[in-house]
Write an enzyme that holds these catalytic residues in place. Structure first.
Site: not given
Lengths: 359, 359, 359, 359
Positions: B136, B171
């Site tokens: 992280d 998409r």
């Protein structure tokens, strides 16, 4: 003048571009009077006459490129003969485009649905040559399809990464692998990734059998269990349902996919923590592996030979290491499942892999 | 005799083994009278005195190996001082193990939670040196943590693969990236993967802004939009909720994660088909990238130097390209967020990336 | 109207396209009245007015693409002011092209040689902004160059593969790494790949020291030794030669490169079998790693900002994690060597890596 | 009690460990009374009775690991029956070890040379089962060997990287691919990497033909030519030499390998700059690809079945997708060359790849 229409249909996959490059290089290497019509987004482009004029240069440098330079879409194949909401009979529209452009043949790259439509066009008198494209490897009449080995590589890489995490934590890890209604990708990736349990649509599973494997591993001091499950896997109970009942059950299930359902069952049965990984569409993406590039180039070159010889109505297939032509009517509408008694399954059982069927 | 205890705690990640190898090589290169106690599964091993005696050979050949050879677990850090259901005061238990084994110091590899406990042990008088481990990159006091760059590589690879599929179909693609409460991995992978929209916890998003980006792209003739969303991303509305209210909302949400929620909103707002990919735990797995191996080796070697100099109570950090020691009390309990006004965000905005905040 | 000329010069590397994409996206995001002149094959295109008009679309989808869409070449930079055999004064020719096309500025991507010429053009009154491109990371004024981290990844991957072979056979393996006159790539790849010996141009080696390391490893029961050598590495003896003498010696050496020479010396000194691997140009090729993509995008975006602000005469650099502008006159003509006393070297020594200098 | 000796011989390659894991898992899954003797460094370990006792645990977790956990070496196979300088008759020594340890069978993994010796041991009455290991894929009697597909992947990756460099510079690039006396790896990697010219030992080349291809490409405006050459490739002239003469010529050649010779010839004939890349031993190293892992697991499991059934004297082969047993006497001493008229060669010619044989 040789006029060739080309389209890619169904879900995209690796080596579509490599295969088209093979076709175009093969033809343009022999003839200079060639026109190539690239229809956009699959059959849609053929129906609505939406295309680009392409030259051999457009197919240069695309060998390693994922996706398809033509675009693709999943037309509702079943409804090909039913007029659209705009009143267009799609089959007639495709024939119209074909004849209007004075095409000599259509090269169609696709999987099962695509082949049904391709065969239908053949029945309508169009000249068609097809190429076996699908990561699922479920096309009848060919040992292999391009996209398959690349998808296996990616799914295997996913299991590999989970493996390193698995050895650090004490858990059950479920990896859900693509494959539609068949288990080829899961079977290969499961073995290549060292999965302990592999669940396939062709071998319905029993949750008790899965529990047993996990329990035995725990007793043997193993920290983790890796379970590779095909997206189309089914339990023994569900396999007894009628097709319609099962469809309804699927439609109403609380979870997005089988992996989540399994996770809940395993957590209930074993008290183990479960983690889920769904590589999903990444399995269709990226640069094709070297195997698929050679394969796609081969079937592409073979298609070129068929076209130059005016041999139409065939899918190019691979059988025992050689490219062959297979009549489209033999291919259309059939699925190639994993044979539960094949050598690969037996060998997997030999080394102790469980298919969740033996309690 | 130098007696060193070592443990890895929290979620596993790449280069944990590389870092431990650095520590052990660094120490054993200078001193021969060393005993290494490898505690199993993080603080658990320290609490319950569960360890293996290791030698420098055990740390040879693990530079490239994912996971951790010691195992890890996520102990309930908040409850470290609360007696367990078996009546054990965990902090006292850890101190007991430490003193019983006559350890000279503990080497602890972990992220935020891990550092709180490490600091607590320091306050209790134990000699502690820590290493900054987390994909992280949210540890205070260091520019970088190991695991981060490897996770960025994998998340980027996922976006790359989706990109090739995206160009074939028309998409919106959502890729959900790990990062807990911060957006570092998503920010870097989003830029590296060429995402059009990046959503971070630090910059709450407005669904209208997202709709606008998609609409503009459609008008400009672009077939697809790639959206990279951090698992901790939050909407402007939700950002106004009280912490407790938001927690409740999360607990009750119908979908497994933010990506699914976003997909529903986008499909409602834009009429576009949306596809979701969640690489999940793969982002923690596999061989560390070369960057992380160098980084982990460096901080490991630096930790060895600290220990040989009997300098305790520090986390080894990287600042401006050099390893430095940072007092544990400065690190513990603080998160390093993405600064919404940092250079990287500005540069991303310069090239037209949307953070979903400007309608 | 904003008229921008752009060129890439010197050896190609990863992320050149990513950097140019950053520049163009950054500018076209703010201004619509932009003309982009892409000069072919480096300064050559500027000299001979050989260019393509490009639009922002040409820079779309090239983020992950290796090489350079503009082409590049290694012009004889030293002779820039000397008329060609065709009588053309190259500097005047470049000025002529610049003024004839009414360019507002030149964006130049390159390494050391490129920057000398860029600075010369600045002195001649042209508006220039440069970007730091080189796998060697030897540009003065910036912590990092794009291409470097990708090259480290590839060299590391090479060492990794050799490592698995090494554990199977009992040998000395030499991997020769690129880097021109500096050792940055070798140093990082050597540490990341777990090399036992690393030889850099900045730390002349003694063959006796190398022999000692190999002997010690053999005595300790290790089967193999991995040696990473920079292509510019030099022995202590040769380092004493005058520059001219050394050049002559190099020109006359029997072997294609340093690795072969070392192999002979080691086989003579140790009686060990030696194997050589030279990854060569692969270190410049292929998709840039995520680190380089972020880096190149950042400096590209920063260059766009400079141009929009009409700030010319700078190289965009990275310092302590932030993009900054550095006057070209500070950069030109200086090499950034590995500092033999830097933290990274010290940490490498701490874990027992030999630099071949201590007998 | 079942006593199994195991050894890996010849050059190492990917999936050796995967194959051994398959054998051991397959046997230990059925029988608990098993002893495994792992001989070190190939036949050497058998000759000098140098081995480790291994358990099934030693074969756990090695599926993805490159190299061989047993070590390997290239014994001088031709001299197997000639007493060593220490007076030992090696065949008798191996028989002695076998009988002394009361082995029930030997599992031998190797390529051509290895199989000659294995067959010799069979003739001497030992129970032998072998597995087809070689990146060269030149073993008679099997469609495929493990290691091959992984080597093709790496060689293809090398060509890919060179390709991006090639498009930036105007040059001829030669990539030299492994394969000993046969061209399988080069043929597959050349096609997969999009090589323009492929030179194989089985199709002697003419430098004039190569010159023609390069000239035609230049005339067609292509900047570069990619040439993949097998390390065993041979010119038409040299192919006319007697075997002994050619050997002498090779021994005296000025360059380390064919690529350098070709480069000189091409630079002379075409005035083009040439660059050489020799991936070398990297082609044998690293994690096996998913294809090889499945393949190696299959033949390993099949070997286990043979041993459990006491069927000895066979190599496990793959034919038409199924594992089969092939008598060792049929395999030993024969090479499987590329058939110059096979489908793959024809298809490659169809798309315009030159094999340097048609002027």
């Amino acid at each position: 003048m040789l006029r060739i229409g080309m389209l890619t249909s169904g879900g995209d996959c690796q080596a579509l571009n490599a295969a088209m490059r093979g076709v175009v290089k093969g033809i343009c290497n022999k003839r200079k009077d060639v026109e190539i019509y690239g229809f956009k987004d699959g059959y849609k482009g053929l129906i609505y006459s939406d295309f680009n004029m392409l030259t051999s240069k457009d197919f240069s440098g695309i060998l390693t490129q994922g996706g398809t330079i033509l675009g693709t879409s999943r037309q509702p194949f079943k409804l090909m003969r039913v007029p659209d909401k705009d009143g267009i009979d799609k089959v007639e529209a495709m024939k119209h485009t074909y004849h209007k452009l004075h095409l000599d043949c259509l090269v169609i790259l696709g999987g099962n649905g695509t082949h049904k439509t391709a065969n239908l066009l053949r029945e309508e008198g169009l000249n068609v040559v097809t190429l076996p494209k699908t990561i699922d490897n479920d096309l009848w009449g060919t040992d292999m399809t391009f996209g398959f080995q690349s998808a296996v590589d990616i799914a295997t890489d996913t299991i590999d990464r989970i493996h390193t995490t698995a050895t650090s934590h004490s858990r059950v890890f479920i990896i859900e692998v693509m494959g539609h209604k068949v288990g080829h990708v899961t079977l290969h990736a499961g073995i290549a990734g060292g999965a302990d349990i592999i669940l396939l649509p062709e071998i319905p599973y029993d949750i008790k059998a899965i529990k047993n494997v996990i329990d035995k591993r725990t007793q043997a001091g193993k920290r983790f269990t890796i379970l590779a499950v095909a997206e189309g896997a089914i339990s023994k109970e569900d396999a007894k349902l009628k097709k319609k009942e099962y469809k309804e059950k699927l439609a109403n299930r609380k979870y997005p996919s089988i992996a989540y359902e399994l996770a809940e069952q395993i957590e209930k049965e074993t008290d183990k923590e479960v983690r889920i990984t769904v590589p999903g569409h990444t399995q269709r993406g990226g640069t094709p592996c070297s195997y698929d590039r050679v394969f796609a180039t081969r079937v592409g070159a073979k298609a070129a030979e068929l076209i130059l010889n005016e041999e139409y109505g065939y899918m190019v297939a691979m059988r025992n290491g050689e490219t062959v032509k297979v009549p489209l009517e033999e291919v259309a509408g059939k699925l190639k499942y994993v044979d539960p008694n094949c050598g690969l399954i037996k060998e997997a059982r030999t080394i102790g892999i469980s298919f969740g069927d033996e309690v």
